[in-house]
Design an enzyme around this catalytic site. Structure first.
Site, short mmCIF file in Angstrom:
data_model
loop_
_atom_site.label_atom_id
_atom_site.label_comp_id
_atom_site.label_asym_id
_atom_site.label_seq_id
_atom_site.Cartn_x
_atom_site.Cartn_y
_atom_site.Cartn_z
CB ILE A 8 30.41 69.30 96.06
CG1 ILE A 8 29.28 70.32 95.85
CG2 ILE A 8 30.39 68.24 94.96
CD1 ILE A 8 29.48 71.21 94.68
CG ASN A 89 29.40 63.15 93.36
OD1 ASN A 89 28.76 62.66 92.43
ND2 ASN A 89 30.73 63.32 93.30
CE1 TYR A 156 28.62 52.73 93.16
CE2 TYR A 156 27.10 51.48 91.78
CZ TYR A 156 27.67 52.70 92.14
OH TYR A 156 27.31 53.86 91.49
CE LYS A 160 26.30 55.13 94.80
NZ LYS A 160 26.40 56.55 95.14
N1 NAP Z 1 29.51 57.09 86.39
C1 NAP Z 1 28.37 56.45 86.35
O1 NAP Z 1 28.01 55.81 85.34
C2 NAP Z 1 27.45 56.47 87.54
C3 NAP Z 1 26.22 55.80 87.44
C4 NAP Z 1 25.35 55.84 88.51
C5 NAP Z 1 25.69 56.51 89.65
N2 NAP Z 1 26.90 57.14 89.75
C6 NAP Z 1 27.23 57.83 90.99
O2 NAP Z 1 27.67 59.14 90.70
C7 NAP Z 1 28.56 59.57 91.74
C8 NAP Z 1 29.83 60.14 91.13
O3 NAP Z 1 30.44 59.11 90.38
P1 NAP Z 1 31.50 59.39 89.22
O4 NAP Z 1 31.15 58.45 88.15
O5 NAP Z 1 31.58 60.85 88.99
O6 NAP Z 1 32.80 58.85 89.95
P2 NAP Z 1 34.36 59.20 89.75
O7 NAP Z 1 34.61 59.94 88.52
O8 NAP Z 1 35.07 57.91 90.00
O9 NAP Z 1 34.63 60.20 90.97
C9 NAP Z 1 34.48 59.77 92.29
C10 NAP Z 1 34.79 60.92 93.23
O10 NAP Z 1 34.67 60.42 94.58
C11 NAP Z 1 35.84 60.72 95.29
N3 NAP Z 1 36.15 59.67 96.26
C12 NAP Z 1 36.19 58.34 96.05
N4 NAP Z 1 36.58 57.71 97.16
C13 NAP Z 1 36.80 58.67 98.09
C14 NAP Z 1 37.24 58.65 99.44
N5 NAP Z 1 37.55 57.51 100.07
N6 NAP Z 1 37.38 59.82 100.08
C15 NAP Z 1 37.09 60.99 99.47
N7 NAP Z 1 36.66 61.07 98.20
C16 NAP Z 1 36.52 59.92 97.53
C17 NAP Z 1 36.96 60.82 94.24
O11 NAP Z 1 37.97 61.70 94.69
P3 NAP Z 1 39.45 61.27 95.13
O12 NAP Z 1 39.80 60.02 94.41
O13 NAP Z 1 40.28 62.46 94.80
O14 NAP Z 1 39.34 61.08 96.62
C18 NAP Z 1 36.22 61.45 93.06
O15 NAP Z 1 36.23 62.84 93.18
C19 NAP Z 1 28.79 58.37 92.62
O16 NAP Z 1 27.97 58.44 93.77
C20 NAP Z 1 28.36 57.20 91.77
O17 NAP Z 1 27.94 56.10 92.52
C21 NAP Z 1 27.78 57.14 88.71
#
Ligand code: NAP
Length: 237
Positions: A8, A89, A156, A160
């Site tokens: 993951i 993810n 972004y 996607k």
């Molecule tokens: N939240 C929403 O409303 C939403 C809507 C549509 C789609 N999504 C999608 O859902 C997924 C999860 O999003 P979320 O909202 O849960 O995001 P989040 O809370 O910001 O978490 C993002 C995760 O990605 C990791 N990450 C980011 N940059 C990284 C890097 N360079 N190397 C390694 N790990 C990295 C972060 O870990 P570290 O910072 O510890 O590295 C964190 O664990 C994403 O694909 C996002 O596009 C989210």
């Protein structure tokens, strides 16, 4: 009893952290991948003696990503595995702003994290397990932003959209295989995570920002734990 392996990315917070927590259980082995470790997940694993590995990596650093794939796939054996499930993810929403104002290094990092890393991980998983009879599932976390263009979020949205197209192509490639993988592109909807917060608080004054602020204020954001539960129920057999 054989093991179900889960890889993951983006496991430290948000949807990835909830998926990791919910998937930690007996006969599962969870590989959590992000730059920072989620200590709650570590503690759950220690207290219950669950099989867990944390891989600290910056997914925008492509040479490191390539090295990491070997590190993980060397730990998984066909004779011990019932399922291998990769959840791509991890993602970042920045840079936010019109493209002429976006920092070039930030654009590169986002394309690497959101798009290139999932492609490399998918390629490596399929190559490493080509002859395996094990079930294989890849879940690419996508977004409505891959379908609907948004001013100020071009990088972004493009990554996607690329993930959606990549998923469709691999689906076609797999149709002729003897033991095809199940590959899905999953849009989680709007979820109450750090990513939403970043978009809401962006300096750039873009149209969607107000939509995100309103969604938060009106309680219309989903809980990460509910989203993770639904993904597991619908896509992980
Ligand atoms: N939240 C929403 O409303 C939403 C809507 C549509 C789609 N999504 C999608 O859902 C997924 C999860 O999003 P979320 O909202 O849960 O995001 P989040 O809370 O910001 O978490 C993002 C995760 O990605 C990791 N990450 C980011 N940059 C990284 C890097 N360079 N190397 C390694 N790990 C990295 C972060 O870990 P570290 O910072 O510890 O590295 C964190 O664990 C994403 O694909 C996002 O596009 C989210």
């Amino acid at each position: 009893m054989k093991t179900k392996y889960f890889i993951i990315t983006g496991s430290s917070k948000g949807i990835g952290a909830e998926l990791s927590k919910q998937l930690l259980k007996e006969n599962h082995h969870v590989f959590c991948i992000s730059r920072t470790e989620n200590k709650e997940i570590l503690n759950i694993a220690i207290e219950n003696n669950y099989r867990y590995d944390f891989v600290s990596i910056d997914l925008s650093n492509i040479p490191d990503v390539i090295k990491m794939t070997d590190q993980i796939f060397n730990k998984i054996r066909e004779d011990d595995s019932e399922l291998i499930c990769l959840v791509n993810n991890a993602a970042v929403v920045t840079p936010i702003g019109t493209i002429d104002k976006c920092n070039l290094d930030e654009i590169v990092a986002t394309v690497h994290t959101n798009m290139l890393s999932p492609i490399l991980l998918t390629s490596r998983l399929l190559d490493a397990t080509r002859e395996w009879k094990t079930s294989k599932t890849i879940i690419n976390i996508s977004s409505g932003s891959g379908k609907y263009p948004a001013e100020g979020m071009s990088v972004y949205c493009s990554t996607k959209a690329a993930i959606d197209m990549f998923t469709k192509c691999i689906s076609l490639e797999q149709k002729t295989k003897e033991n095809p993988i199940n590959i899905y592109s999953v849009d989680p909807g709007m979820v109450d995570t750090a990513m939403q917060e970043t978009a809401r608080n962006a300096e750039h004054d873009f149209q969607l920002k107000y939509f995100f602020v309103e969604a938060k204020n009106e309680g219309n954001l989903k809980k990460p734990s509910d989203v993770a539960k639904k993904i597991i129920k619908n896509y992980i057999k």
